[in-house]
Design an enzyme around this catalytic site. Structure first.
Site, PDB file in Angstrom:
ATOM      1  N   HIS A  53      31.870  43.376  26.429  1.00  0.00           N
ATOM      2  CA  HIS A  53      31.521  41.956  26.242  1.00  0.00           C
ATOM      3  C   HIS A  53      30.095  41.690  26.693  1.00  0.00           C
ATOM      4  O   HIS A  53      29.789  41.699  27.891  1.00  0.00           O
ATOM      5  CB  HIS A  53      32.490  41.065  27.024  1.00  0.00           C
ATOM      6  CG  HIS A  53      32.302  39.613  26.723  1.00  0.00           C
ATOM      7  ND1 HIS A  53      33.212  38.880  26.001  1.00  0.00           N
ATOM      8  CD2 HIS A  53      31.294  38.753  27.006  1.00  0.00           C
ATOM      9  CE1 HIS A  53      32.780  37.635  25.864  1.00  0.00           C
ATOM     10  NE2 HIS A  53      31.606  37.535  26.476  1.00  0.00           N
ATOM     11  N   HIS A  61      26.048  39.641  25.502  1.00  0.00           N
ATOM     12  CA  HIS A  61      25.287  38.709  24.638  1.00  0.00           C
ATOM     13  C   HIS A  61      23.863  39.228  24.505  1.00  0.00           C
ATOM     14  O   HIS A  61      22.972  38.828  25.247  1.00  0.00           O
ATOM     15  CB  HIS A  61      25.299  37.295  25.237  1.00  0.00           C
ATOM     16  CG  HIS A  61      26.651  36.676  25.237  1.00  0.00           C
ATOM     17  ND1 HIS A  61      27.097  35.835  24.231  1.00  0.00           N
ATOM     18  CD2 HIS A  61      27.685  36.807  26.109  1.00  0.00           C
ATOM     19  CE1 HIS A  61      28.341  35.460  24.502  1.00  0.00           C
ATOM     20  NE2 HIS A  61      28.724  36.042  25.628  1.00  0.00           N
ATOM     21  N   GLN A 105      29.177  29.802  19.043  1.00  0.00           N
ATOM     22  CA  GLN A 105      28.952  29.300  20.405  1.00  0.00           C
ATOM     23  C   GLN A 105      29.229  27.799  20.552  1.00  0.00           C
ATOM     24  O   GLN A 105      29.766  27.353  21.560  1.00  0.00           O
ATOM     25  CB  GLN A 105      27.496  29.591  20.818  1.00  0.00           C
ATOM     26  CG  GLN A 105      27.021  28.920  22.093  1.00  0.00           C
ATOM     27  CD  GLN A 105      27.468  29.648  23.351  1.00  0.00           C
ATOM     28  OE1 GLN A 105      26.994  30.747  23.649  1.00  0.00           O
ATOM     29  NE2 GLN A 105      28.389  29.048  24.083  1.00  0.00           N
ATOM     30  N   HIS A 159      36.003  34.347  22.931  1.00  0.00           N
ATOM     31  CA  HIS A 159      35.867  33.697  24.229  1.00  0.00           C
ATOM     32  C   HIS A 159      37.067  32.760  24.317  1.00  0.00           C
ATOM     33  O   HIS A 159      37.189  31.838  23.502  1.00  0.00           O
ATOM     34  CB  HIS A 159      34.579  32.889  24.292  1.00  0.00           C
ATOM     35  CG  HIS A 159      33.345  33.712  24.469  1.00  0.00           C
ATOM     36  ND1 HIS A 159      32.894  34.585  23.519  1.00  0.00           N
ATOM     37  CD2 HIS A 159      32.467  33.780  25.505  1.00  0.00           C
ATOM     38  CE1 HIS A 159      31.796  35.171  23.968  1.00  0.00           C
ATOM     39  NE2 HIS A 159      31.507  34.695  25.167  1.00  0.00           N
ATOM     40  N   GLU A 180      37.707  30.033  28.848  1.00  0.00           N
ATOM     41  CA  GLU A 180      36.708  30.240  29.903  1.00  0.00           C
ATOM     42  C   GLU A 180      36.517  28.910  30.632  1.00  0.00           C
ATOM     43  O   GLU A 180      35.529  28.204  30.441  1.00  0.00           O
ATOM     44  CB  GLU A 180      35.379  30.750  29.338  1.00  0.00           C
ATOM     45  CG  GLU A 180      34.420  31.169  30.453  1.00  0.00           C
ATOM     46  CD  GLU A 180      33.062  31.621  29.941  1.00  0.00           C
ATOM     47  OE1 GLU A 180      32.813  31.518  28.725  1.00  0.00           O
ATOM     48  OE2 GLU A 180      32.246  32.075  30.765  1.00  0.00           O
ATOM     49  N   ASP A 192      28.740  40.791  30.158  1.00  0.00           N
ATOM     50  CA  ASP A 192      28.559  39.433  29.634  1.00  0.00           C
ATOM     51  C   ASP A 192      27.089  39.041  29.544  1.00  0.00           C
ATOM     52  O   ASP A 192      26.585  38.752  28.461  1.00  0.00           O
ATOM     53  CB  ASP A 192      29.354  38.416  30.476  1.00  0.00           C
ATOM     54  CG  ASP A 192      29.632  37.112  29.727  1.00  0.00           C
ATOM     55  OD1 ASP A 192      29.293  37.017  28.533  1.00  0.00           O
ATOM     56  OD2 ASP A 192      30.193  36.189  30.338  1.00  0.00           O
ATOM     57  N   TRP A 239      22.472  31.982  31.423  1.00  0.00           N
ATOM     58  CA  TRP A 239      23.658  31.826  32.267  1.00  0.00           C
ATOM     59  C   TRP A 239      23.575  32.596  33.573  1.00  0.00           C
ATOM     60  O   TRP A 239      24.303  32.327  34.510  1.00  0.00           O
ATOM     61  CB  TRP A 239      24.904  32.275  31.487  1.00  0.00           C
ATOM     62  CG  TRP A 239      25.181  31.402  30.316  1.00  0.00           C
ATOM     63  CD1 TRP A 239      25.906  30.245  30.319  1.00  0.00           C
ATOM     64  CD2 TRP A 239      24.723  31.579  28.964  1.00  0.00           C
ATOM     65  NE1 TRP A 239      25.915  29.697  29.066  1.00  0.00           N
ATOM     66  CE2 TRP A 239      25.208  30.495  28.214  1.00  0.00           C
ATOM     67  CE3 TRP A 239      23.945  32.544  28.326  1.00  0.00           C
ATOM     68  CZ2 TRP A 239      24.937  30.337  26.853  1.00  0.00           C
ATOM     69  CZ3 TRP A 239      23.678  32.403  26.979  1.00  0.00           C
ATOM     70  CH2 TRP A 239      24.177  31.304  26.253  1.00  0.00           C
TER      71      TRP A 239
HETATM   72 FE   FE2 Z   1      30.473  35.719  26.799  1.00  0.00          FE
END
Ligand code: FE2
Length: 424
Positions: free
Chosen positions: A56, A58, A151, A209, A212, A308, A314
């Site tokens: 996982h 991005h 997203q 996802h 979350e 991630d 993030w």
């Molecule tokens: Fe993610």
């Protein structure tokens, strides 16, 4: 044979093993392998593992930390807002450059397979084009699997489903989703159904996802498991994050786990990110936020640990080191038992390889000659030390090497070399 690795310890505990490689494949895994006139690497009893796999990630956002500004609060929601600010400013070449730089880090750390989500809510699909180009360029080194990720919500973002279908037609591998981010619970469930039906029709894998959030009533994993079972997608679907499970009622979870097992849905926890982003609305005690990893494993459900984020809106930390990810996962899940520590190592190697459907993965005759020689004697020690990647081999070629962590100290006037791999 072209390369032999001598005196290796394997992750399953076998010791004094020689690994013979011919061309791009492993051809022998046995003690006392006879081979002459070929390059040899002496493992010296150290651990040889198949490469790390990140289930996982991005990659379209990685190494963009500080663009156009840093995430002041460090929260998930400011991160999503920041990514929204950055998206219109993304340039394809810069995105490719950042992704390739990350891939360099990954190879150096023995991370040779990555499943990355790519945001498809920008109508230009610029990030999709960029990551397809990255996938092509790094194919000799890394297996990159792309997930079409809405997203901003499949139903909430205008045109997202069309964009997702276009992305799949362009060559994206996996169908993504984000049901907890839709406008209502009902729309979240509807998005799961639509996406699973689309994936089933196309013969594709699914990785959403899912839940979350700290909301214990966010139960889209139930819908995802049901649709997986209904559509015969067993073994091809993963729920990423599943952080709401941390906060769910125990009785409900006792029903959910068998449903997930029956449907063959895998779970992907992201310990570094879950521990930092979840529980933000709590005073004390603050929830950890990571999904119920030991309970999922005890129910026979595959659980992988993903990275991630690395240096993105993030999360301003990270380095592509899956042993750091396993280390955090082990601590957050309190998986300090001997078998549990081995499971944490599998959560960044064999388990995600199975979730991604990687062909020819493993240390066995016939497998791809992809492996990592670690400066550690066991999986638990590799996690403890975030061990040096002594050698990284891809398709029979050494693509990265590192010296052991040693430091020459002078104590009481006596030159001494200290090996930080203490306690072996
Ligand atoms: Fe993610």
């Amino acid at each position: 044979m072209d390369l032999v690795i001598r005196n290796a310890t394997l992750a399953d505990g076998r010791r004094e093993i020689d690994i013979g490689i011919a061309g791009e494949r492993i051809v022998a895994v046995e003690a006392g392998l006879s081979a002459q006139g070929v390059r040899e690497i002496d493992a010296g009893g150290d651990l040889v593992s198949p490469p790390f796999v990140d289930a996982h990630f991005h990659m379209d956002a990685t190494l963009s930390y500080g663009l156009p500004r840093v995430n002041e609060s460090g929260t998930l929601l400011e991160g999503i807002a920041l990514w929204g600010e950055l998206k219109p400013q993304l340039a394809q070449e810069a995105l490719i450059e950042r992704a390739l730089q990350y891939c360099d880090w990954a190879v150096a750390r023995g991370l040779l397979a990555i499943r990355t989500h790519v945001d498809i809510c920008d109508d230009r699909l610029l990030a999709v084009e960029a990551l397809l180009e990255v996938k092509r360029r790094i194919a000799p080194y890394i297996d990159l699997q792309l997930v079409a990720f809405p997203q901003d919500g499949l139903l909430r973002s205008p045109g997202a489903f069309d964009n997702l279908k276009r992305a799949i037609a362009m060559g994206v591998d996996v169908v993504g989703g984000i049901p907890h981010f839709e406008r209502t619970m009902a729309q979240g469930a509807e998005s799961v159904r639509l996406l699973c039906e689309f994936a089933a029709g196309q013969g594709l894998r699914v990785d959403m996802h899912c839940d979350e959030t700290d909301d214990p009533l966010s139960r889209h994993i139930e819908t995802l498991a049901y649709e997986t079972w209904r559509l015969g997608l067993q073994g091809r679907v993963a729920g990423s994050h599943l952080t709401s499970m941390h906060s769910m009622d125990n009785y409900y979870v006792s029903k959910l786990l068998p449903l997930m097992k029956e449907s063959g849905v895998a779970a992907i926890a992201n310990p570094l990110i879950n521990i930092t982003l979840q529980g933000r609305h709590d005073s004390y005690p603050k929830r950890r936020g990571m999904t119920r990893v030991p309970e999922l494993l005890a129910a026979g459900i595959d659980v992988a640990f993903g990275h991630d984020c690395v240096m993105d809106p993030w999360y301003g930390l990270g380095s592509g080191d899956m042993l750091e990810v396993a280390h955090m996962g082990l601590h957050v899940a309190q998986m300090t038992g001997q078998a549990a520590m081995r499971q944490c190592f599998l959560a960044v190697t064999e388990t995600p390889a199975r979730i991604l459907g990687l062909e020819g993965y493993g240390i066995a005759p016939g497998c791809h000659a992809d492996l990592v020689l670690l400066g550690a004697s066991s999986p638990a020690e590799a996690i403890r030390l975030r061990a040096t990647r002594r050698a990284v081999v891809r398709r029979g070629t050494v693509v990265a090497e590192a010296a052991p962590n040693v430091s020459a100290l002078r104590l009481a006037g006596r030159p001494e070399t200290v090996d930080f791999r203490i306690g072996r």
